[in-house]
Design an enzyme around this catalytic site. Sequence first.
Site, PDB file in Angstrom:
ATOM      1  N   VAL A 279       0.875  -1.179   0.031  1.00 46.70           N
ATOM      2  CA  VAL A 279       0.153   0.126   0.064  1.00 46.70           C
ATOM      3  C   VAL A 279       0.854   1.206  -0.089  1.00 46.70           C
ATOM      4  O   VAL A 279       0.548   2.325  -0.697  1.00 46.70           O
ATOM      5  CB  VAL A 279      -0.988  -0.058   1.438  1.00 46.70           C
ATOM      6  N   GLU A 284       0.038   4.828  -6.211  1.00 42.17           N
ATOM      7  CA  GLU A 284      -1.562   5.228  -6.760  1.00 42.17           C
ATOM      8  C   GLU A 284      -1.619   6.562  -6.941  1.00 42.17           C
ATOM      9  O   GLU A 284      -2.756   6.671  -7.852  1.00 42.17           O
ATOM     10  CB  GLU A 284      -2.435   4.541  -5.925  1.00 42.17           C
ATOM     11  N   ASP A 326      -1.516  36.451 -34.168  1.00 37.96           N
ATOM     12  CA  ASP A 326      -2.032  37.753 -34.875  1.00 37.96           C
ATOM     13  C   ASP A 326      -1.339  38.891 -34.625  1.00 37.96           C
ATOM     14  O   ASP A 326      -0.875  39.047 -33.514  1.00 37.96           O
ATOM     15  CB  ASP A 326      -3.473  37.791 -34.787  1.00 37.96           C
ATOM     16  N   ASP A 685     -10.393  30.628 -39.436  1.00 36.90           N
ATOM     17  CA  ASP A 685      -9.032  30.322 -38.745  1.00 36.90           C
ATOM     18  C   ASP A 685      -9.216  29.044 -37.934  1.00 36.90           C
ATOM     19  O   ASP A 685      -8.243  28.236 -37.481  1.00 36.90           O
ATOM     20  CB  ASP A 685      -8.787  31.294 -37.420  1.00 36.90           C
ATOM     21  N   GLU A 750      11.130   3.783   2.231  1.00 38.86           N
ATOM     22  CA  GLU A 750      10.306   2.938   3.344  1.00 38.86           C
ATOM     23  C   GLU A 750      10.815   1.706   2.764  1.00 38.86           C
ATOM     24  O   GLU A 750      11.014   0.738   3.521  1.00 38.86           O
ATOM     25  CB  GLU A 750       8.790   2.852   2.856  1.00 38.86           C
TER      26      GLU A 750
HETATM   27  P1  ATP Z   1      -4.276  39.765 -37.877  1.00 39.97           P
HETATM   28  O1  ATP Z   1      -4.579  38.712 -38.792  1.00 39.97           O
HETATM   29  O2  ATP Z   1      -3.058  40.182 -37.359  1.00 39.97           O
HETATM   30  O3  ATP Z   1      -5.443  40.105 -36.914  1.00 39.97           O
HETATM   31  P2  ATP Z   1      -5.672  41.794 -39.485  1.00 39.97           P
HETATM   32  O4  ATP Z   1      -6.842  42.029 -38.631  1.00 39.97           O
HETATM   33  O5  ATP Z   1      -5.197  42.987 -40.454  1.00 39.97           O
HETATM   34  O6  ATP Z   1      -4.328  40.888 -39.060  1.00 39.97           O
HETATM   35  P3  ATP Z   1      -7.429  40.593 -41.317  1.00 39.97           P
HETATM   36  O7  ATP Z   1      -8.686  40.925 -40.262  1.00 39.97           O
HETATM   37  O8  ATP Z   1      -7.551  39.345 -42.003  1.00 39.97           O
HETATM   38  O9  ATP Z   1      -6.275  40.657 -40.592  1.00 39.97           O
HETATM   39  O10 ATP Z   1      -7.577  41.729 -42.177  1.00 39.97           O
HETATM   40  C1  ATP Z   1      -6.861  41.829 -43.393  1.00 39.97           C
HETATM   41  C2  ATP Z   1      -6.924  43.172 -44.332  1.00 39.97           C
HETATM   42  O11 ATP Z   1      -8.281  43.380 -44.618  1.00 39.97           O
HETATM   43  C3  ATP Z   1      -6.555  44.219 -43.425  1.00 39.97           C
HETATM   44  O12 ATP Z   1      -5.189  44.617 -43.605  1.00 39.97           O
HETATM   45  C4  ATP Z   1      -7.413  45.406 -43.851  1.00 39.97           C
HETATM   46  O13 ATP Z   1      -6.802  46.065 -44.791  1.00 39.97           O
HETATM   47  C5  ATP Z   1      -8.644  44.421 -44.341  1.00 39.97           C
HETATM   48  N1  ATP Z   1      -9.931  44.546 -43.370  1.00 39.97           N
HETATM   49  C6  ATP Z   1      -9.637  44.602 -42.166  1.00 39.97           C
HETATM   50  N2  ATP Z   1     -10.947  44.532 -41.626  1.00 39.97           N
HETATM   51  C7  ATP Z   1     -11.748  45.003 -42.613  1.00 39.97           C
HETATM   52  C8  ATP Z   1     -13.161  45.495 -42.594  1.00 39.97           C
HETATM   53  N3  ATP Z   1     -13.916  45.259 -41.580  1.00 39.97           N
HETATM   54  N4  ATP Z   1     -13.603  45.641 -43.685  1.00 39.97           N
HETATM   55  C9  ATP Z   1     -12.874  45.549 -45.071  1.00 39.97           C
HETATM   56  N5  ATP Z   1     -11.433  45.268 -45.124  1.00 39.97           N
HETATM   57  C10 ATP Z   1     -11.017  45.077 -43.696  1.00 39.97           C
END
Ligand code: ATP
Length: 946
Positions: A279, A284, A326, A685, A750
């Site tokens: 034991v 355990e 990101d 993603d 032990e």
């Molecule tokens: P991360 O991946 O680091 O978060 P991010 O936010 O720039 O980067 P995305 O969100 O994929 O990545 O955006 C990519 C690109 O799209 C940006 O650089 C911007 O130019 C454009 N973008 C981001 N948000 C918008 C939106 N709401 N409408 C139109 N274009 C956008």
Amino acid sequence: MTDWYQLAPDQVAAELGSNSRTGLDQSEVADRRTHYGPNELHDLGGRSAWAILTEQLFSAMIALLFVAATVSIYLGEYKDAVAIVAIIVLNAALGFAQDFRAEKALAALKRYSVPNVKVWRGGAIDVLPARELVPGDLVALEVGNLVPADCRILQSTNLRIQEAALTGESEPVDKSITAIDSAVPMADRTNMAYLGTTVAFGHGQAMVTNTGMTTELGKIAHSLQTVRPKPTPLQTRLGILGRSLALTALGIVAVVYILGIVAGADPRVMLLTSLSLAVAVVPEGLPAVATVALAIGARRMFRRQALIRKLPAVETLGSVTVICSDKTGTLTENRMSVTVLDIAGHRLDLTEHLRDDDQGTAIAEGSTSRTTDSCPRIDPDDPQQLALALLLAGAGLCNDAELKSPKQGEPWKAVGEPTEAALILAAARLGLPKGELNENFPRVDELPFDSDRKRMTTVHVVKPTHCEGPGYRRSAVTDVLAHLGDVERIAFMKGAVDSVLSCCEYYWEQGAPEELDDESRARIVAANDQLAAMGMRVMGVSFRPLDDLGLARSDATDHDEVRPAPPRETEEAHIFVGLIGMIDPPRPEVRDAVIRCRQAGIRPLMITGDHPLTAQHIAQQLGIANGKPVVHGTELAAMDARQMEQRAASTSVFARVAPQDKLSIVQALQKQGHVVAMTGDGVNDAPALKQSHIGVAMGRTGTDVSKEASDMILLDDNFATIVNAVEEGRIVYDNIRKFVRYTMTSNAGEVWVMVIGPLLGMPLPLLPLQILWVNLVTDGLPGLALAVEPAERETMHRAPYPPTENVMGRGMWRDIAWIGVLMGAVSMLMGFLYWYHGFDAAYWRTVVFTVLTLSQLGNVMAIRAERDSLFQIGVFSNLALVGAVALTIVLQFAVIYIPWLQSLLKTAPLSLRDLLFCLLASTIVFWSVELKKFLRRHPTYASSDS
Ligand code: ATP
């Protein structure tokens, strides 16, 4: 039961006593909450208290103890039998308490993973935990959302729902609002959305019809409840280790039995002794301690803003070698503010005007002053200024953020995605508030933003009657449109400049569209690069009248009728208007976190959808850049697997990547043997999050889908939190190893006592109950307190250990061997002295018993740190352990000096002199372990010795 899908939207609302535009009345909510209960499935996947107790009672150790109790009864040792039963109860209670607490801690954490939902109640919109929903609630369904309950869809804009989890259909299903006449199976109810499915595209509104266990998922949830969480890899490995050690220990116990018999002991007493030893030495507790340590780790991580969704993540975190992050929101603050407007080379710097109040207050929120006195005025007769109005109107209309209407004199507030919020704030600031824009140009169609396309397009109806409203700003855009002719519909696009430019054939110059030739294209790209190199996020804006302007192509639509344009046309032949530069400051704490990463042998990597120059600028500011060129998403697309691996090995910044590139990067890194943590927030993603060892989702800005796919959620979206979680993961693993080292060395001690005794020609050195006692008090409390041991100085200054490392690797076997022998030898030598000088059995056994127990306490204090001395880390830096050690000492004195315990454990009261002698002897183990650590810290002494 009502078949909601067969009813028209208004009927649904009426049946549910709700309103299809304003939602439930607030006064109704409380009653419904009481009536329907919370919107959650009953089981959270944890074990019930009963299940934990049963597991405790049916363990191998309890079985051994029961056999021992039976043997005691057979021997007529009734007091021993009662004591063994007491030990069974104590052991089970201790085990239950640990496991139950661990389970509760994990269940509490799970509750935090519940998604939030946008709900309309009494006409006002609110964001609530999904648990709060009741039938009749009107909810928003947006891309990336988990559908929070069973709902009837009331409004759909390109809404598509991924229902694979429920119906097995792998493609997302188009959703509409039309009632279905006949009874159809669940998969064909195209106007319903069900709990457990996800919004893959578009957006809409829906009314909750069923919540919690009455949903379709709830009905099948009973079968889900029986699914027990799988043990983590470390728990499994410890389980296997424990079983093989148990077999070895049993072999040793057999040897002790034979030695005892040879030395002339009563075979029946030897049987009991061997059982007690079994034991004591069977480890355990290993998987149980891992559970407790993992749960404590998860709770500590939560306190540091990292919410663990899957328990194995706690242990894997400690082994992470690469963190792919990101940029936006994780490395930067996601507090966007528009600073530069650029139209055809004319640049307006807004920093001056927006300086004081354009710093948003929270994620997805920003503010700007409503007073327009300090605003740059747009002169309607100046074509450049009109272009500015067009730029901002486009950015404001092609935008899903909302302006919160402030009281006069109060700053504007915007709710929505931070990039979009910043744009509408800037537009409002320059006299184009979103509400008025929407009123004049209602949206009729859209192609939503996604990280693959990197742009967004909306189609608007132009309402000419509104153009004569008060204030020139409202007419600024319509003035522009007047230049264009009789326009009824107009498409606006905003997005990454390269993406928008790829849809443009014209650019706006001096109040008219001009052909976009190579020179003008190059000029726009250069302006974009210039702003990006300053670390700005740059957005391009373009538009296109969708009626005949002489610009439209031959396949232009019939413009007699106002209706949404087909998507292909909507994004073709656009007129580029200009650029908007936004600043998003790096998070101040990230620089230090990056330094800590490197010290800990972890490579930080930036993977962003943003422009390479923006990415590089931020990466340099944060110390992530390593001098190697930034890899562009298009380069990645052209690489084969081997090239990808090479680039992944050397590059620190990947820019303009699409979500699927993240997957390839993770795979390339994993092929090289890296343990990868990857952040993500969007729907796309999810595959990369699942593929990585640790998928990290964003608590504030992440979609539900990304959270579902993740192992850990950052409650503050902060890169530094990942590094803190790694530290906690390392602490957990270190502490589990400390526990293993402690129990194994103590158990070995032990065993050696029991082996050495007969070899010296002595009777049994410890009686069965004494062995059980040592095991109970020393393993139980001090062992557990090791699980809360704080970080060592070294924790984040060493390379990560591989996740498959043998828990007993790195010299632990050696330690078990020599510390065990030393502990056994010291205890027995003391016993031998007293036995040799003719002390009675109770007395010299008490000496052995006391030295062994106290040596174990010395041992636990010394092995708290792998390298540093106890005095360096501070005797009191783990108060739980100090308390456990003190309590164990008190208990040990109790069994020596309290008469009824003496008679139970057959001890004798030691004289003060002998007690001090025992105390002194039992520090030998402590000093020896400290000496070993000293030699480890000062290898020169060690080598000069050898
Ligand atoms: P991360 O991946 O680091 O978060 P991010 O936010 O720039 O980067 P995305 O969100 O994929 O990545 O955006 C990519 C690109 O799209 C940006 O650089 C911007 O130019 C454009 N973008 C981001 N948000 C918008 C939106 N709401 N409408 C139109 N274009 C956008």
